[in-house]
Design a protein around this motif. Structure first.
Motif, PDB file in Angstrom:
ATOM      1  N   GLY A 101       0.829  -1.199   0.000  1.00 35.95           N
ATOM      2  CA  GLY A 101       0.000   0.000   0.000  1.00 35.95           C
ATOM      3  C   GLY A 101       0.861   1.244   0.000  1.00 35.95           C
ATOM      4  O   GLY A 101       2.052   1.201   0.345  1.00 35.95           O
ATOM      5  N   TYR A 102       0.258   2.366  -0.380  1.00 39.00           N
ATOM      6  CA  TYR A 102       0.952   3.650  -0.416  1.00 39.00           C
ATOM      7  C   TYR A 102       0.165   4.676   0.382  1.00 39.00           C
ATOM      8  O   TYR A 102      -1.061   4.774   0.248  1.00 39.00           O
ATOM      9  N   MET A 103       0.879   5.422   1.227  1.00 39.78           N
ATOM     10  CA  MET A 103       0.265   6.501   1.990  1.00 39.78           C
ATOM     11  C   MET A 103       0.126   7.723   1.095  1.00 39.78           C
ATOM     12  O   MET A 103       1.117   8.206   0.542  1.00 39.78           O
ATOM     13  N   MET A 104      -1.109   8.225   0.972  1.00 47.19           N
ATOM     14  CA  MET A 104      -1.326   9.403   0.138  1.00 47.19           C
ATOM     15  C   MET A 104      -2.564  10.156   0.611  1.00 47.19           C
ATOM     16  O   MET A 104      -3.649   9.578   0.712  1.00 47.19           O
ATOM     17  N   ASN A 105      -2.369  11.429   0.906  1.00 47.31           N
ATOM     18  CA  ASN A 105      -3.474  12.311   1.284  1.00 47.31           C
ATOM     19  C   ASN A 105      -4.324  11.733   2.417  1.00 47.31           C
ATOM     20  O   ASN A 105      -5.545  11.801   2.393  1.00 47.31           O
ATOM     21  N   GLY A 106      -3.649  11.145   3.395  1.00 47.97           N
ATOM     22  CA  GLY A 106      -4.346  10.626   4.562  1.00 47.97           C
ATOM     23  C   GLY A 106      -4.970   9.260   4.377  1.00 47.97           C
ATOM     24  O   GLY A 106      -5.602   8.742   5.302  1.00 47.97           O
ATOM     25  N   ASN A 107      -4.804   8.657   3.207  1.00 45.61           N
ATOM     26  CA  ASN A 107      -5.380   7.346   2.933  1.00 45.61           C
ATOM     27  C   ASN A 107      -4.292   6.301   2.729  1.00 45.61           C
ATOM     28  O   ASN A 107      -3.165   6.629   2.350  1.00 45.61           O
ATOM     29  N   SER A 108      -4.663   5.057   2.954  1.00 44.63           N
ATOM     30  CA  SER A 108      -3.801   3.929   2.622  1.00 44.63           C
ATOM     31  C   SER A 108      -4.346   3.294   1.346  1.00 44.63           C
ATOM     32  O   SER A 108      -5.383   2.628   1.374  1.00 44.63           O
ATOM     33  N   ASN A 109      -3.675   3.546   0.249  1.00 48.81           N
ATOM     34  CA  ASN A 109      -4.122   3.038  -1.047  1.00 48.81           C
ATOM     35  C   ASN A 109      -3.433   1.712  -1.336  1.00 48.81           C
ATOM     36  O   ASN A 109      -2.241   1.680  -1.643  1.00 48.81           O
ATOM     37  N   LEU A 110      -4.186   0.633  -1.226  1.00 46.29           N
ATOM     38  CA  LEU A 110      -3.630  -0.697  -1.441  1.00 46.29           C
ATOM     39  C   LEU A 110      -3.630  -1.027  -2.926  1.00 46.29           C
ATOM     40  O   LEU A 110      -4.553  -0.662  -3.663  1.00 46.29           O
ATOM     41  N   THR A 111      -2.588  -1.737  -3.362  1.00 42.85           N
ATOM     42  CA  THR A 111      -2.447  -2.049  -4.779  1.00 42.85           C
ATOM     43  C   THR A 111      -3.152  -3.331  -5.170  1.00 42.85           C
ATOM     44  O   THR A 111      -3.201  -3.682  -6.349  1.00 42.85           O
ATOM     45  N   GLY A 112      -3.712  -4.043  -4.205  1.00 40.35           N
ATOM     46  CA  GLY A 112      -4.426  -5.273  -4.503  1.00 40.35           C
ATOM     47  C   GLY A 112      -4.880  -5.943  -3.227  1.00 40.35           C
ATOM     48  O   GLY A 112      -4.574  -5.483  -2.122  1.00 40.35           O
ATOM     49  N   PRO A 113      -5.616  -7.041  -3.335  1.00 39.80           N
ATOM     50  CA  PRO A 113      -6.065  -7.776  -2.148  1.00 39.80           C
ATOM     51  C   PRO A 113      -4.932  -8.586  -1.542  1.00 39.80           C
ATOM     52  O   PRO A 113      -3.868  -8.751  -2.157  1.00 39.80           O
ATOM     53  N   PHE A 114      -5.160  -9.109  -0.349  1.00 39.67           N
ATOM     54  CA  PHE A 114      -4.197 -10.024   0.247  1.00 39.67           C
ATOM     55  C   PHE A 114      -4.082 -11.275  -0.629  1.00 39.67           C
ATOM     56  O   PHE A 114      -5.089 -11.833  -1.083  1.00 39.67           O
ATOM     57  N   THR A 115      -2.849 -11.691  -0.847  1.00 39.00           N
ATOM     58  CA  THR A 115      -2.633 -12.875  -1.665  1.00 39.00           C
ATOM     59  C   THR A 115      -1.280 -13.494  -1.339  1.00 39.00           C
ATOM     60  O   THR A 115      -0.368 -12.814  -0.861  1.00 39.00           O
ATOM     61  N   ALA A 116      -1.161 -14.798  -1.587  1.00 40.75           N
ATOM     62  CA  ALA A 116       0.118 -15.491  -1.484  1.00 40.75           C
ATOM     63  C   ALA A 116       0.804 -15.570  -2.846  1.00 40.75           C
ATOM     64  O   ALA A 116       1.861 -16.201  -2.965  1.00 40.75           O
ATOM     65  N   ASP A 117       0.212 -14.930  -3.867  1.00 41.23           N
ATOM     66  CA  ASP A 117       0.807 -14.861  -5.203  1.00 41.23           C
ATOM     67  C   ASP A 117       1.818 -13.714  -5.215  1.00 41.23           C
ATOM     68  O   ASP A 117       1.464 -12.550  -5.400  1.00 41.23           O
ATOM     69  N   HIS A 118       3.073 -14.034  -5.000  1.00 37.03           N
ATOM     70  CA  HIS A 118       4.093 -13.008  -4.835  1.00 37.03           C
ATOM     71  C   HIS A 118       4.297 -12.174  -6.090  1.00 37.03           C
ATOM     72  O   HIS A 118       4.541 -10.966  -6.011  1.00 37.03           O
ATOM     73  N   ALA A 119       4.193 -12.789  -7.246  1.00 34.55           N
ATOM     74  CA  ALA A 119       4.351 -12.035  -8.491  1.00 34.55           C
ATOM     75  C   ALA A 119       3.259 -10.984  -8.622  1.00 34.55           C
ATOM     76  O   ALA A 119       3.516  -9.844  -9.039  1.00 34.55           O
ATOM     77  N   ALA A 120       2.034 -11.337  -8.236  1.00 38.48           N
ATOM     78  CA  ALA A 120       0.928 -10.383  -8.294  1.00 38.48           C
ATOM     79  C   ALA A 120       1.148  -9.232  -7.327  1.00 38.48           C
ATOM     80  O   ALA A 120       0.877  -8.063  -7.646  1.00 38.48           O
ATOM     81  N   VAL A 121       1.657  -9.546  -6.141  1.00 42.16           N
ATOM     82  CA  VAL A 121       1.928  -8.500  -5.149  1.00 42.16           C
ATOM     83  C   VAL A 121       2.964  -7.518  -5.678  1.00 42.16           C
ATOM     84  O   VAL A 121       2.796  -6.291  -5.608  1.00 42.16           O
ATOM     85  N   LEU A 122       4.040  -8.034  -6.231  1.00 44.27           N
ATOM     86  CA  LEU A 122       5.155  -7.187  -6.647  1.00 44.27           C
ATOM     87  C   LEU A 122       4.839  -6.355  -7.880  1.00 44.27           C
ATOM     88  O   LEU A 122       5.538  -5.381  -8.168  1.00 44.27           O
ATOM     89  N   ARG A 123       3.789  -6.703  -8.595  1.00 37.85           N
ATOM     90  CA  ARG A 123       3.371  -5.837  -9.703  1.00 37.85           C
ATOM     91  C   ARG A 123       2.862  -4.493  -9.189  1.00 37.85           C
ATOM     92  O   ARG A 123       2.811  -3.509  -9.938  1.00 37.85           O
ATOM     93  N   GLY A 124       2.506  -4.446  -7.916  1.00 36.12           N
ATOM     94  CA  GLY A 124       2.051  -3.189  -7.322  1.00 36.12           C
ATOM     95  C   GLY A 124       3.166  -2.337  -6.754  1.00 36.12           C
ATOM     96  O   GLY A 124       2.914  -1.214  -6.296  1.00 36.12           O
ATOM     97  N   LEU A 125       4.400  -2.836  -6.777  1.00 38.72           N
ATOM     98  CA  LEU A 125       5.532  -2.092  -6.219  1.00 38.72           C
ATOM     99  C   LEU A 125       6.020  -1.069  -7.239  1.00 38.72           C
ATOM    100  O   LEU A 125       6.396  -1.427  -8.364  1.00 38.72           O
ATOM    101  N   HIS A 126       6.024   0.204  -6.860  1.00 37.25           N
ATOM    102  CA  HIS A 126       6.512   1.242  -7.764  1.00 37.25           C
ATOM    103  C   HIS A 126       7.161   2.352  -6.947  1.00 37.25           C
ATOM    104  O   HIS A 126       6.981   2.442  -5.731  1.00 37.25           O
ATOM    105  N   LEU A 127       7.915   3.198  -7.624  1.00 32.47           N
ATOM    106  CA  LEU A 127       8.579   4.298  -6.941  1.00 32.47           C
ATOM    107  C   LEU A 127       7.550   5.246  -6.338  1.00 32.47           C
ATOM    108  O   LEU A 127       6.516   5.539  -6.958  1.00 32.47           O
ATOM    109  N   PRO A 128       7.801   5.740  -5.127  1.00 33.12           N
ATOM    110  CA  PRO A 128       6.911   6.752  -4.557  1.00 33.12           C
ATOM    111  C   PRO A 128       7.011   8.045  -5.341  1.00 33.12           C
ATOM    112  O   PRO A 128       7.979   8.285  -6.072  1.00 33.12           O
TER     113      PRO A 128
END
Length: 301
Positions: A101-128
């Motif tokens: 997730g990313y902190m922005m304007n007082g919110n926690s913006n999650l890039t996806g649901p909880f999952t054990a699919d690591h490749a899917a999780v890391l697709r949400g990783l980007h530079l702040p």
């Protein structure tokens, strides 16, 4: 009258709470201690309290929900830590479901649901974004995450790793009674979160001063100690690598226990002071400094 008195006495004593505690051998590879309720002494609001149940969470099947929460105002040099973040996520065992997730304007913006699919999780990783004013307070974001936790599962550990400098732009000086920090602590405890922090400085903000850096670190420490987590930092600068922190987090996830207790309670659910003592030597113990106490049946909601 006897019936009324009995009912009143029962109503006084039906407060229930749980706490996730971490008890690790001091050295990696050492055998974990054998625990029983007799090994633990707890106080709630300074009063001796009986442990009613102790459950080991050390099995590879004990579920964890984990959020890696990154401050969107963090310096873009955070990208140098992406390899460590990727390695950490990729080595998480199957019982850990994770999201970023990313902190922005007082919110926690999650890039996806909880999952054990690591490749899917890391697709949400980007530079702040790395710009000034993107997020005024990481504690607003933690409160938002606690209130909108993206799962209704109750039999799981909820763990959060915040990557931020901890500076509250709405209260730049260090104030242990900072209302936004206290609100975040209360919301995290009510949601049964264990919070960790990794200190990473942000750009274009007042926190270039040593005073503000120190204030941010101390505010993060207040949050992590209250919830039973830990703060990681390396002086006033950014760490060379996140890897040692992630290695310790992995060890912590494998050495946690949940203890339950009952305390007298009058009125609404509330936050209470908590203190744990563990009798066995040679172990590192972390427990929350505060706990959420509610009527039986509500403490897990």
């Amino acid at each position: 009258m006897l019936l009324s008195a009995s009912a009143f006495a029962q109503g006084e004593k039906d407060g229930q709470g749980q706490a996730v505690v971490t008890i690790m051998p001091k050295h990696d590879g050492d055998q974990a201690p054998n625990l029983s309720t007799q090994d633990l002494t707890i106080k709630v609001n300074g009063k001796d309290t009986k442990v009613t149940n102790l459950e080991s969470l050390r099995s590879a099947t004990d579920p964890i929900e984990l959020v890696v929460l990154i401050d969107s105002s963090a310096r873009t040099s955070l990208g140098r830590q992406f390899e460590d973040i990727e390695q950490f996520v990729n080595t998480l065992p199957p019982n850990v479901r994770v999201t970023i997730g990313y902190m922005m304007n007082g919110n926690s913006n999650l890039t996806g649901p909880f999952t054990a699919d690591h490749a899917a999780v890391l697709r949400g990783l980007h530079l702040p974004i790395g710009g000034a004013g993107v997020d005024g307070s990481p504690y607003f974001c933690l409160s938002d995450l606690a209130k909108r936790w993206p799962s209704r599962e109750t039999n799981v550990r909820r763990e959060v790793v915040m990557v931020t400098d901890g500076v509250d732009e709405y209260e730049r000086r260090y104030d242990p009674e900072d209302p936004y920090v206290q609100a975040a602590i209360n919301d995290a405890l009510r949601a049964h979160l264990v919070v960790y922090s990794i200190y990473w400085t942000n750009r274009g903000r007042f926190d270039r001063s040593m005073y503000a850096n120190n204030a941010g670190q101390n505010l993060l420490l207040a949050v992590t100690q209250a919830t039973g987590g830990k703060s990681f930092w390396e002086g006033m600068g950014n760490p060379v690598s996140f890897q040692p922190y992630f290695e310790e987090l992995t060890r912590r996830f494998k050495n946690q226990y949940e203890l339950s207790f009952a305390v007298p309670m009058n009125g609404k659910p509330q936050i209470e002071q908590f203190k744990l003592k563990f009798k066995a030597p040679g172990s590192e113990v972390d427990s929350p400094e505060q706990v959420f106490v509610a009527r039986q049946g509500l403490a897990q909601d």
